[in-house]
Design a protein around this motif. Sequence first.
Motif, mmCIF file in Angstrom:
data_model
loop_
_atom_site.group_PDB
_atom_site.id
_atom_site.type_symbol
_atom_site.label_atom_id
_atom_site.label_comp_id
_atom_site.label_asym_id
_atom_site.label_seq_id
_atom_site.Cartn_x
_atom_site.Cartn_y
_atom_site.Cartn_z
ATOM 1 N N ARG A 19 0.851 -1.185 0.000
ATOM 2 C CA ARG A 19 0.000 0.000 0.000
ATOM 3 C C ARG A 19 0.887 1.234 0.000
ATOM 4 O O ARG A 19 1.661 1.443 0.933
ATOM 5 N N LEU A 20 0.755 2.021 -1.052
ATOM 6 C CA LEU A 20 1.482 3.272 -1.142
ATOM 7 C C LEU A 20 0.638 4.399 -0.562
ATOM 8 O O LEU A 20 -0.590 4.388 -0.674
ATOM 9 N N SER A 21 1.332 5.357 0.036
ATOM 10 C CA SER A 21 0.661 6.535 0.578
ATOM 11 C C SER A 21 1.247 7.785 -0.057
ATOM 12 O O SER A 21 2.431 7.822 -0.390
ATOM 13 N N CYS A 22 0.422 8.802 -0.190
ATOM 14 C CA CYS A 22 0.854 10.100 -0.685
ATOM 15 C C CYS A 22 0.295 11.156 0.257
ATOM 16 O O CYS A 22 -0.911 11.411 0.263
ATOM 17 N N ALA A 23 1.168 11.728 1.056
ATOM 18 C CA ALA A 23 0.756 12.773 1.995
ATOM 19 C C ALA A 23 0.879 14.124 1.318
ATOM 20 O O ALA A 23 1.955 14.489 0.850
ATOM 21 N N ALA A 24 -0.230 14.845 1.283
ATOM 22 C CA ALA A 24 -0.264 16.146 0.609
ATOM 23 C C ALA A 24 -0.319 17.271 1.634
ATOM 24 O O ALA A 24 -1.014 17.168 2.639
ATOM 25 N N SER A 25 0.401 18.337 1.368
ATOM 26 C CA SER A 25 0.395 19.487 2.268
ATOM 27 C C SER A 25 0.625 20.766 1.485
ATOM 28 O O SER A 25 1.028 20.734 0.325
ATOM 29 N N GLY A 26 0.343 21.869 2.105
ATOM 30 C CA GLY A 26 0.647 23.156 1.501
ATOM 31 C C GLY A 26 -0.555 23.990 1.135
ATOM 32 O O GLY A 26 -0.435 25.193 0.949
ATOM 33 N N ARG A 27 -1.708 23.347 0.981
ATOM 34 C CA ARG A 27 -2.916 24.109 0.678
ATOM 35 C C ARG A 27 -4.131 23.204 0.871
ATOM 36 O O ARG A 27 -3.988 22.034 1.187
ATOM 37 N N THR A 28 -5.291 23.765 0.663
ATOM 38 C CA THR A 28 -6.513 22.976 0.721
ATOM 39 C C THR A 28 -6.705 22.264 -0.607
ATOM 40 O O THR A 28 -6.601 22.881 -1.664
ATOM 41 N N PHE A 29 -6.972 20.962 -0.545
ATOM 42 C CA PHE A 29 -7.000 20.169 -1.760
ATOM 43 C C PHE A 29 -8.404 19.884 -2.298
ATOM 44 O O PHE A 29 -8.583 19.007 -3.140
ATOM 45 N N SER A 30 -9.357 20.641 -1.843
ATOM 46 C CA SER A 30 -10.708 20.473 -2.379
ATOM 47 C C SER A 30 -10.697 20.689 -3.886
ATOM 48 O O SER A 30 -10.072 21.615 -4.383
ATOM 49 N N ASN A 31 -11.360 19.786 -4.595
ATOM 50 C CA ASN A 31 -11.508 19.853 -6.049
ATOM 51 C C ASN A 31 -10.230 19.549 -6.821
ATOM 52 O O ASN A 31 -10.179 19.707 -8.032
ATOM 53 N N TYR A 32 -9.187 19.120 -6.133
ATOM 54 C CA TYR A 32 -8.009 18.652 -6.842
ATOM 55 C C TYR A 32 -8.279 17.249 -7.381
ATOM 56 O O TYR A 32 -9.066 16.495 -6.839
ATOM 57 N N VAL A 33 -7.576 16.900 -8.439
ATOM 58 C CA VAL A 33 -7.493 15.521 -8.894
ATOM 59 C C VAL A 33 -6.130 14.997 -8.478
ATOM 60 O O VAL A 33 -5.103 15.648 -8.723
ATOM 61 N N MET A 34 -6.110 13.853 -7.836
ATOM 62 C CA MET A 34 -4.871 13.239 -7.377
ATOM 63 C C MET A 34 -4.637 11.971 -8.189
ATOM 64 O O MET A 34 -5.515 11.107 -8.266
ATOM 65 N N GLY A 35 -3.463 11.873 -8.771
ATOM 66 C CA GLY A 35 -3.175 10.733 -9.629
ATOM 67 C C GLY A 35 -1.962 9.943 -9.178
ATOM 68 O O GLY A 35 -1.111 10.459 -8.433
ATOM 69 N N TRP A 36 -1.916 8.705 -9.591
ATOM 70 C CA TRP A 36 -0.725 7.863 -9.435
ATOM 71 C C TRP A 36 -0.201 7.526 -10.832
ATOM 72 O O TRP A 36 -0.968 7.118 -11.717
#
Length: 126
Positions: A19-36
């Motif tokens: 299981r890979l994890s991607c921790a996001a930080s720096g801003r609010t991620f509402s409405n972002y698309v997150m891809g691998w």
Amino acid sequence: QVQLVESGGGLVQPGGSLRLSCAASGRTFSNYVMGWFRQAPGKEREYVTAITWSGMTLFYADSVKGRFTISRDGAKNTVYLQMNSLKPEDTAVYYCAARLPGRGVVALKSPEYDYWGQGTQVTVSS
């Protein structure tokens, strides 16, 4: 500044799981698309799957369909990639990417994403 940090890679035998994890930080991620994405030695970076921050899962690459599952935890600002039934051809560096909102949710190519993590190595070998 957006930061994406992947973790969870490693060496696993064929048929195993990671299981890979991607921790996001720096801003609010509402409405972002997150891809691998992933990139094997000598090959181009390829799309694996993506998810909207609201939780709508987008396309899976045919090569991983039925074996990989993307999910996200909004409270933790983290996106996951559960990888089951791993095969040697899944060996690659896996990257997390973020696409700014307002640009559409269907994005299957690397240039369509705005932020990238440093990658985590996944090696499937006996």
